[in-house]
Write an enzyme that holds these catalytic residues in place. Structure first.
Site, PDB file in Angstrom:
ATOM      1  N   SER A  41      -8.858  24.351  -4.509  1.00  0.00           N
ATOM      2  CA  SER A  41      -8.279  25.693  -4.641  1.00  0.00           C
ATOM      3  C   SER A  41      -8.478  26.285  -6.040  1.00  0.00           C
ATOM      4  CB  SER A  41      -6.796  25.687  -4.244  1.00  0.00           C
ATOM      5  OG  SER A  41      -6.663  25.297  -2.890  1.00  0.00           O
ATOM      6  N   HIS A  55     -17.584  13.934  -0.055  1.00  0.00           N
ATOM      7  CA  HIS A  55     -16.561  14.987   0.032  1.00  0.00           C
ATOM      8  C   HIS A  55     -15.484  14.533   1.026  1.00  0.00           C
ATOM      9  CE1 HIS A  55     -14.646  18.806   0.926  1.00  0.00           C
ATOM     10  NE2 HIS A  55     -15.158  19.251  -0.217  1.00  0.00           N
ATOM     11  N   GLY A  71      -8.778  23.618   0.018  1.00  0.00           N
ATOM     12  CA  GLY A  71      -8.652  24.642   1.057  1.00  0.00           C
ATOM     13  C   GLY A  71      -7.223  25.008   1.395  1.00  0.00           C
ATOM     14  N   GLU A  94     -14.023  15.981   3.313  1.00  0.00           N
ATOM     15  CA  GLU A  94     -14.249  16.377   4.716  1.00  0.00           C
ATOM     16  C   GLU A  94     -15.246  15.437   5.390  1.00  0.00           C
ATOM     17  OE1 GLU A  94     -15.165  20.471   3.834  1.00  0.00           O
ATOM     18  OE2 GLU A  94     -13.092  20.775   3.212  1.00  0.00           O
ATOM     19  N   ASN A 140     -19.549  25.007  -3.291  1.00  0.00           N
ATOM     20  CA  ASN A 140     -19.787  24.320  -2.017  1.00  0.00           C
ATOM     21  C   ASN A 140     -19.485  25.300  -0.882  1.00  0.00           C
ATOM     22  OD1 ASN A 140     -19.780  22.666   0.220  1.00  0.00           O
ATOM     23  ND2 ASN A 140     -17.910  21.546  -0.344  1.00  0.00           N
ATOM     24  N   TRP A 141     -20.547  25.807  -0.280  1.00  0.00           N
ATOM     25  CA  TRP A 141     -20.352  26.817   0.766  1.00  0.00           C
ATOM     26  C   TRP A 141     -19.833  26.219   2.077  1.00  0.00           C
ATOM     27  CZ3 TRP A 141     -25.083  30.708   0.808  1.00  0.00           C
ATOM     28  CH2 TRP A 141     -25.152  31.334  -0.449  1.00  0.00           C
ATOM     29  N   LYS A 142     -19.868  24.912   2.195  1.00  0.00           N
ATOM     30  CA  LYS A 142     -19.471  24.229   3.448  1.00  0.00           C
ATOM     31  C   LYS A 142     -20.265  24.817   4.625  1.00  0.00           C
ATOM     32  CE  LYS A 142     -14.978  23.490   1.405  1.00  0.00           C
ATOM     33  NZ  LYS A 142     -13.646  22.926   1.590  1.00  0.00           N
ATOM     34  N   GLU A 154     -11.076  15.512  -6.546  1.00  0.00           N
ATOM     35  CA  GLU A 154     -10.610  16.533  -5.604  1.00  0.00           C
ATOM     36  C   GLU A 154      -9.410  15.994  -4.827  1.00  0.00           C
ATOM     37  OE1 GLU A 154     -13.770  19.587  -4.612  1.00  0.00           O
ATOM     38  OE2 GLU A 154     -14.073  17.972  -3.203  1.00  0.00           O
ATOM     39  N   GLY A 178     -14.851  25.469  -3.422  1.00  0.00           N
ATOM     40  CA  GLY A 178     -15.129  25.712  -2.007  1.00  0.00           C
ATOM     41  C   GLY A 178     -14.970  27.180  -1.664  1.00  0.00           C
ATOM     42  N   GLY A 179     -13.808  27.536  -1.145  1.00  0.00           N
ATOM     43  CA  GLY A 179     -13.571  28.893  -0.648  1.00  0.00           C
ATOM     44  C   GLY A 179     -13.985  29.994  -1.608  1.00  0.00           C
TER      45      GLY A 179
HETATM   46  C1  PEP Z   1     -14.192  21.771  -1.859  1.00  0.00           C
HETATM   47  O1  PEP Z   1     -14.537  21.978  -0.708  1.00  0.00           O
HETATM   48  O2  PEP Z   1     -14.760  20.907  -2.539  1.00  0.00           O
HETATM   49  C2  PEP Z   1     -13.082  22.543  -2.393  1.00  0.00           C
HETATM   50  C3  PEP Z   1     -12.601  22.246  -3.569  1.00  0.00           C
HETATM   51  O3  PEP Z   1     -12.607  23.555  -1.590  1.00  0.00           O
HETATM   52  P1  PEP Z   1     -11.572  24.717  -2.049  1.00  0.00           P
HETATM   53  O4  PEP Z   1     -12.050  25.231  -3.367  1.00  0.00           O
HETATM   54  O5  PEP Z   1     -11.679  25.728  -0.968  1.00  0.00           O
HETATM   55  O6  PEP Z   1     -10.233  24.096  -2.159  1.00  0.00           O
END
Ligand code: PEP
Length: 261
Positions: free
Chosen positions: A216, A98, A176, A100, A9-11, A170, A237-238
């Site tokens: 993470s 998600h 994040g 966010e 997930n590039w956000k 999640e 994500g990241g």
């Molecule tokens: C996400 O945005 O779904 C996520 C899990 O982010 P991260 O891996 O950065 O925690």
């Protein structure tokens, strides 16, 4: 055997140039030989880069997903994107609910449910996110929250529809933050979700559903998380913004699958 899947997930990151660089790196590294048949890989760039992703990844084993969609079929919803539009750009998956989106855009389980239903109706596989906040975990209400979210987001889903969705656990406190859930913490919730589905649908219903962990996940912790029996993959994500990290997670998923046989 359940699908093992890693989704990036590039956000709201990357632009036309940096996105093309990353997509080409992934294409070069994640060759059919490297990922084999055992792990599905999905890249979810921002909407404006979906066409580019389709062009670059078109003939590779990597699939494309979107990060969101609107629950209506189409019409006067300025600025929104429909499921059918995503399909026309080659998307096979869409992330819905998600944390966010829930936090900043006030999406409720009811809206997430409508998005998931619409996604299925258009032939997309929804990756439906659930997860508790830190306050909820500390208050000891994680399982109550998960139970409420699972029943809300899957309202109206019959058994056949259940088989066409992916769930992503999640924990909000892990997204994040660099602080992933421990494999045991994640496994406990994944098992709980499967048991809930068994109870609600039919014995064994939960065994067929792919459930991802997100929060993470990195190349360094992925293998331990993915070796848990009820964790089928990752929503990343990241670490999905870095080709070495993301492909390291895909490699870990391949090794975990081999190990589980
Ligand atoms: C996400 O945005 O779904 C996520 C899990 O982010 P991260 O891996 O950065 O925690």
């Amino acid at each position: 055997m359940r699908t093992r899947l890693i989704a990036g997930n590039w956000k709201m990151n990357m632009d036309r140039h940096s996105g093309a660089v990353l997509l080409n790196e992934l294409k070069g590294i994640l060759t059919p030989d490297r990922i084999g048949q055992s792990v599905s890989v999905v890249v979810c760039p921002p909407f404006p880069l979906l066409g580019l992703a389709g062009d670059i990844l078109g003939s590779t084993p990597l699939s494309i997903g979107a990060q969101n969609m609107h629950h209506e079929k189409g019409g006067a919803y300025t600025g929104e994107i429909s499921a059918d539009m995503l399909v026309s750009f080659g998307c096979r998956y869409v992330i819905v609910g998600h944390s966010e989106r829930r936090r900043y855009f006030h999406e409720t389980d009811e809206i997430v449910n409508r998005k998931a239903l619409r996604a299925l109706g258009s032939g997309l596989t929804p990756i439906i996110c659930i997860g508790e906040t830190l306050e909820e975990r500390e208050a000891g209400s994680t399982m109550d929250i998960i139970e409420r979210q699972v029943s809300g987001v899957l309202e109206g889903f019959d058994r056949a529809m259940l088989d066409r969705v992916i769930l992503a656990y999640e924990p909000v406190w892990a997204i994040g933050t660099g602080k992933n859930a421990t494999p045991a913490q994640a496994q406990e919730v994944h098992r709980f979700v499967r048991d809930l589905l068994d109870e609600r649908y039919s014995p064994e219903a939960g065994e067929g559903v792919t459930i991802l962990y997100g929060g993470s996940m990195k190349a360094e912790n992925a293998y331990d998380l993915l070796s848990e029996p009820d964790i089928d993959g990752g929503l990343v994500g990241g670490a999905s913004l870095d080709a070495r990290q993301f492909t390291g997670i895909v490699d870990a998923a391949c090794r975990a699958r081999e190990h589980q046989g």
